[in-house]
Design a protein around this motif. Structure first.
Motif, short mmCIF file in Angstrom:
data_model
loop_
_atom_site.label_atom_id
_atom_site.label_comp_id
_atom_site.label_asym_id
_atom_site.label_seq_id
_atom_site.Cartn_x
_atom_site.Cartn_y
_atom_site.Cartn_z
N GLY A 169 47.31 8.77 119.05
CA GLY A 169 47.36 8.04 120.30
C GLY A 169 46.53 6.78 120.30
O GLY A 169 45.71 6.55 119.41
N GLU A 209 44.59 8.68 124.40
CA GLU A 209 45.92 9.25 124.64
C GLU A 209 46.11 10.53 123.82
O GLU A 209 45.72 10.60 122.65
CB GLU A 209 47.02 8.26 124.24
CG GLU A 209 47.12 7.04 125.12
CD GLU A 209 48.23 6.11 124.68
OE1 GLU A 209 48.55 5.19 125.43
OE2 GLU A 209 48.79 6.31 123.56
N ARG A 261 49.26 13.89 123.54
CA ARG A 261 50.52 14.43 124.04
C ARG A 261 50.21 15.69 124.86
O ARG A 261 49.58 16.62 124.35
CB ARG A 261 51.46 14.76 122.90
CG ARG A 261 51.90 13.54 122.11
CD ARG A 261 53.05 13.87 121.18
NE ARG A 261 52.76 14.98 120.30
CZ ARG A 261 53.65 15.55 119.49
NH1 ARG A 261 54.89 15.11 119.48
NH2 ARG A 261 53.29 16.55 118.70
N SER A 279 50.29 10.17 126.61
CA SER A 279 50.75 9.12 125.72
C SER A 279 51.39 7.99 126.52
O SER A 279 52.12 8.22 127.47
CB SER A 279 51.78 9.67 124.73
OG SER A 279 51.22 10.72 123.96
N SER A 293 49.63 5.74 128.21
CA SER A 293 48.80 5.37 129.36
C SER A 293 47.84 4.23 129.08
O SER A 293 47.40 3.55 130.01
CB SER A 293 47.99 6.59 129.84
OG SER A 293 48.83 7.62 130.27
N ARG A 305 54.75 12.31 130.97
CA ARG A 305 54.77 10.91 131.40
C ARG A 305 56.05 10.29 130.91
O ARG A 305 56.37 10.37 129.76
CB ARG A 305 53.58 10.14 130.81
CG ARG A 305 53.58 8.68 131.23
CD ARG A 305 52.38 7.95 130.65
NE ARG A 305 52.47 6.52 130.90
CZ ARG A 305 52.06 5.93 131.99
NH1 ARG A 305 51.54 6.63 132.95
NH2 ARG A 305 52.18 4.62 132.15
#
Length: 573
Positions: free
Chosen positions: A465, A486, A488, A524, A526, A573
């Motif tokens: 991430g 980040e 998942r 992820s 963001s 997301r």
């Protein structure tokens, strides 16, 4: 000349333009722009990646229209505010686009209150054969001082800054790019970089055109969906040059499977440029090792450095010379000097961004304005023919940024103050960080990208991430560091958030002797980034302080409107 690739395969759609076809179409559109009274004015270019953008861009260069490449508005509404800011700043009332985007662009302009914006399209672009009408070449100006395009840098949506690039600066920069990379008629440049970013526009499209080569255009979305397509396209079209930011090298290395790797032949690559954001030695090593079985030569990797304010390239490793990496003492670097590692003290590996080609590059003490000795860290200043004319409509900012003079050499320059920290050592330019992003913690100078790398390497689930590290006020007036990472959400079903938070905090403390004020795990996608993939640390800091982050888990409840002490594994997301 131009091949377009769709989002589902690594096979070209056969939308290919020869130089003759491109010239005819571009001149015809240029004639229309002149007839519309746009000569000497500015026009916004809203195109998907592909040949239509190449036609529109060259048409503007022919006609003396200052092009403003920008990402087209999406149906989801993303980018609306930024585009409106560009239109207001540049005082634009004409948009050049394609018929397929007409409805979307009209909806955007209406929503933004820009009803007076006029849309222009290329004649005959959707049909077969050349556009009708004979372009009048005599109507096209030939003035090197004219503005070629405005490059809007990634920054505040409310106050975008347009870098004014002249024809003279453009030619100077693409000439030095061609010389350092050895570009020629056999050059094939293939990349997914956005055409509205300086690396995509100048490096991927205009530079090969200047040398009679081939430009292969790939959608950024195609790469982000399936990163292995980048190398698949390079292999398919026998590309000799490709380019991307550091994060893309990380992504394609991790996301290319053994089966996908076995299908590649990268022996065609002469130059693989890595630039646009801090370059990590470990990233280049992993990339080189991963794709070596596919025929990638290690000396083909070309670290480089540049920015929109210098049109594009400032320095690069000459073709075929490989990368230069130095291991230095981290504590000495924090004191703005290079030194060999001492004993078991912490170290940092610096990757050289090569050597300046045809620009005057100096490292200057940002406080005194005096040039630093070889090996001294300071602000990178640049002078020469590639410099832009400044920022559109911002005389004071232009004077402060583009008009610097060294205190000990007042007759030199004027220089561009890049805002980047770096060091010249043995002719090699090492970029070490950004002045405004430097963290000052307990009297120590720390580079946020160093801490970000440590956060990502703290656990296997944080490796994939994006990371943002910034400082925030702390009770008592001191600044403390915060890391936003980040992950998942699905991964938090197998590993507890507490394990990740402890791993990150412990590793940062161990490597940098920094006690993080907070570690925040977010979904992820963001972490805010620019179009070129740079982390927008200022935006992330603002979101953190305003409680605007979507938090999966955090080490502390300070600074947020809502938090969860444990992860929300169902969150998406």
């Amino acid at each position: 000349m131009v091949d377009e690739f769709d989002d589902d395969t690594a096979q070209p759609q056969r939308t290919t333009l020869t130089y003759s076809e491109l010239d005819v179409r571009a001149r015809a559109l240029a004639d229309d722009l002149v007839a519309a009274g746009l000569q000497g004015r500015r026009a916004l270019l809203l195109h998907p990646a592909g040949a239509e953008f190449a036609v529109a861009m060259l048409a503007c260069l022919y006609a003396g229209v200052a092009a403003i490449p920008a990402p087209p508005p999406s149906s989801s509404g993303r980018g609306v505010e930024r585009l409106a800011g560009i239109v207001a700043d540049a005082d634009v009332d004409h948009v050049i686009t394609v018929e397929a985007l007409a409805a979307t662009v009209r909806a955007w302009s209406a929503a933004a209150g820009l009803d007076e914006v006029r849309l222009l399209f290329e004649r005959g672009a959707a049909g077969s054969g050349a556009p009708s009408g004979a372009p009048d070449a005599s109507r096209f100006p030939r003035d090197p001082s004219r503005t070629a395009f405005l490059q809007y840098t990634s920054g505040s949506t409310s106050e975008p800054k347009g870098v004014v690039v002249s024809h003279r600066a453009l030619v100077h920069n693409i000439d030095q790019i061609g010389r350092v990379l050895g570009l020629g008629t056999d050059t094939v440049v293939a990349s997914w970089l956005p055409h509205f970013h300086d690396m995509g526009l100048v490096g991927q499209l205009l530079s090969p055109l200047h040398r009679g080569g081939t430009a292969v255009l790939m959608s950024p979305t195609s790469f982000l969906k399936r990163p292995h397509r980048w190398m698949a396209v390079v292999s398919a079209v026998r590309a000799t040059v490709t380019v991307g930011p550091n994060f893309a090298f990380d992504l394609v290395t991790r996301r290319t499977t053994d089966a996908q790797l076995a299908a590649l032949d990268l022996s065609c690559l002469r130059s693989v440029l890595n630039g646009s954001e801090p370059i990590h030695a470990a990233t280049l090593s992993r990339f080189a090792g991963r794709f070596a079985p596919a025929g990638l030569a290690p000396e083909a990797i070309v670290p480089c450095y540049g920015m929109a304010e210098t049109t594009l390239m400032i320095s690069a490793a000459p073709r075929g010379t490989g990368r230069v990496v130095r291991t230095v003492d981290a504590a000495a670097l924090a004191e703005h000097r290079l030194a060999e590692p001492a004993g078991d003290s912490p170290t940092r590996r610096l990757v050289s961004s090569g050597r300046p080609v045809d620009l005057d590059v100096r490292v200057v003490d940002p406080q005194t304005g005096r040039q630093m000795p070889d090996g001294g860290v300071g602000e990178i200043w640049v002078a020469g023919g590639s410099l832009a004319d400044g920022y559109h409509g911002r005389a004071e900012v232009t004077a402060a940024t583009f008009g610097a003079r060294p205190a000990d050499a007042p007759g030199a320059g004027p220089f561009l103050r890049t805002g980047d920290l770096g060091v010249l050592s043995g002719g090699e330019l090492f970029v070490t960080g950004r002045i405004k992003e430097m963290l000052i913690l307990n009297g120590r100078n720390l580079y946020p990208q160093d801490l970000e790398r440590t956060v990502r390497e703290a656990h296997s689930l944080t490796a994939g991430g994006m990371t943002a590290v910034f400082s925030v006020p702390h009770p008592g007036g001191a600044e403390r560091a915060v890391a936003v990472q980040e992950v998942r959400p699905a991964d938090l079903r197998t590993v507890t958030a507490a394990e990740l938070l402890v791993a990150v905090s412990h590793q940062v403390l161990l490597e940098h002797d920094v006690q993080l004020a907070d570690v925040v795990l977010v979904p992820s996608g963001s972490v805010a980034r620019t179009s070129s993939g740079k982390v927008r640390r200022g935006d992330m800091r603002t979101s953190f302080l305003d409680g605007g982050l979507r938090v999966l888990a955090s080490a502390s409840g300070v600074g947020h409107a809502s938090r969860t002490a444990t992860a929300d594994p169902a969150g998406t997301r």
